[in-house]
Design an enzyme around this catalytic site. Structure first.
Site, mmCIF file in Angstrom:
data_model
loop_
_atom_site.group_PDB
_atom_site.id
_atom_site.type_symbol
_atom_site.label_atom_id
_atom_site.label_comp_id
_atom_site.label_asym_id
_atom_site.label_seq_id
_atom_site.Cartn_x
_atom_site.Cartn_y
_atom_site.Cartn_z
ATOM 1 C CG HIS A 196 -1.741 1.210 1.409
ATOM 2 N ND1 HIS A 196 -1.906 1.858 2.613
ATOM 3 C CD2 HIS A 196 -2.458 1.917 0.490
ATOM 4 C CE1 HIS A 196 -2.709 2.899 2.435
ATOM 5 N NE2 HIS A 196 -3.049 2.956 1.159
HETATM 6 CA CA CA Z 1 0.453 -0.349 -4.280
#
Ligand code: CA
Ligand code: ZLV
Ligand code: ZN
Length: 390
Positions: free
Chosen positions: A182
């Site tokens: 992320h």
């Molecule tokens: Ca990513």
């Protein structure tokens, strides 16, 4: 050279400083800046360097990095020494700045950080000065670094610094992140503004996969009067996603986002740990599938800043980034899928010597992303985009 002409269409600029490449995170650390050497050797062997404007990037200055980072953190990065990690009296400071096994202190750390950050700042400035339409810095893309601390192998957030440059000239900047992790640092930096739309595709498992953030419902500050509301898009995925599903998802999400948001420029983080067989990743993407996302992003014809990121199997990282360089040059069809005899470090590409080895054949991870799940994700994001407009 072997016939890669300078394309008539987009001007492509390459921003790099070879002094980044020899830095060592330590014996068993997965991050290997040497993968940049391997990438460059492939690009040269294919003659792609003739088709781009090549720039030796400067080191970012302290002041440039302080546009995002806290001065005390930068002071610390500048003066800390490798031996300090073992000094008990330094323990509090190491904890304050999140120095440890993921983010160790190594020789030349400040030099390393300021060089990769300088590449991204230079690349962004080329775009806003209309001297380039596509600017590449494969040494950048270090998306986890925070204002006042290191995180996940990242110390200085070059992406945030690049976006801050773009925001001087563009009302809206879109950020796309295909690293398997992320893009939390970039999301957090622009959490409260509607001038940056962040979109990250990643493996999501709150408790068992770093950094544990980036759920589908994590979309920006929820207060309706806060301009950043709905301006973070997260595409949480499970193990084993394959090329076709990933590309279809990428096109649906990114196509809708570009149409709705109409950005003045796009920053694309091409973390190559989303490839199959990555030492840290868990997806099944091939070099062609990863590259197809880059090709699709280019079709919008919007000024594009391309950075690297993760990628822990150097032979595959370099394959992907060399292939993606050829895509950005509109020269992918002129590239021999057999790696040239002349490439330096050729032994790293054996036994197949192919630019496109089938990555998922040997160590295929079971695909835990049913089509029904992917459809739910697309629906939720299209719903979110309706709020964003309003
Ligand atoms: Ca990513
Ligand atoms: O690719 O680490 O899981 C951009 C990027 O996105 C963790 N770190 C943290 C949370 C608890 N720890 C584990 C600490 C381990 C320290 C050493 C490794 C050493 C050898 C092999 C793998 C790792 C490792 N560390 C694997 N995953 C982690 C993550 C950080 C991932 C950063 C991804 C960076 C460049
Ligand atoms: Zn990663």
């Amino acid at each position: 050279h072997n016939g890669i002409a300078r394309p008539k269409g987009y001007r492509v600029s390459w921003h790099a400083n070879p002094a980044v490449e020899p830095h060592h995170f330590g014996q068993s650390h997965p991050m290997k800046p040497w993968r940049l050497t391997l990438t460059k050797q492939l690009v040269i062997a294919y003659g792609m360097h003739h088709a781009m404007d090549l720039y030796l990037s400067r080191a970012a200055t302290f002041e440039e990095m302080a546009e995002f980072h806290k001065a005390d953190y930068l002071d610390f990065l500048k003066q800390v020494m490798p031996g300090d990690m073992e000094v008990p009296e330094q323990g509090d400071r190491m904890a304050t700045y999140n120095i440890g096994d993921d983010c160790p202190i190594f020789d030349g750390l400040y030099n390393y950080c300021s060089l990769y950050a300088g590449g991204t700042v230079d690349a962004a400035r080329k775009l806003v000065n209309n001297q380039s339409e596509i600017a590449i810095n494969w040494s950048g893309g270090l998306h986890h670094a925070k204002k006042g601390e290191a995180s996940g192998f990242c110390y200085v957030n070059d992406i945030v610094l690049g976006i801050l440059q773009l925001l001087r000239h563009h009302a809206r900047v879109m950020y796309i992140d295909i690293d398997v992790h992320h893009g939390d640092g970039v999301e957090q930096a622009f959490w409260s503004t509607d001038r940056v739309l962040t979109v990250s595709f990643h493996k999501y498992d709150k408790d068992n996969f770093f950094p544990g953030t980036g759920g589908l419902d994590s979309t920006g500050p929820s207060h309706p009067l806060n301009p950043g509301a709905h301006h973070a898009i997260n595409v949480p995925l499970n193990d084993g996603i394959e090329d076709d599903d990933y590309l279809q998802l990428f096109k649906e999400v990114i196509g809708s986002c570009v149409e709705t948001y109409n950005p003045g420029s796009i920053v694309l983080q091409c973390g190559a740990d989303s490839l199959g067989c990555d030492r840290l990743g868990c997806f099944n993407l091939n070099v062609t599938g990863h590259g197809a996302c880059v090709a699709y992003t280019k079709t919008f014809g919007i000024p594009l800043l391309v950075v690297g990121g993760g990628g822990y199997t150097p032979r595959n990282v370099s394959r992907a980034w060399a292939h993606e360089t050829s895509i950005l040059l509109d020269a992918a069809d002129k590239i021999d899928p057999n790696i040239p005899e002349t490439v330096a470090f050729r032994n790293h590409f054996g036994p197949d010597y192919s630019l496109f080895p089938p990555l998922s054949e040997m160590r295929r991870i079971e695909n835990k992303n049913p089509r029904s799940y992917l459809a739910t994700v697309v629906m939720a994001i299209k719903e979110q985009l309706r709020y964003m407009q309003g």
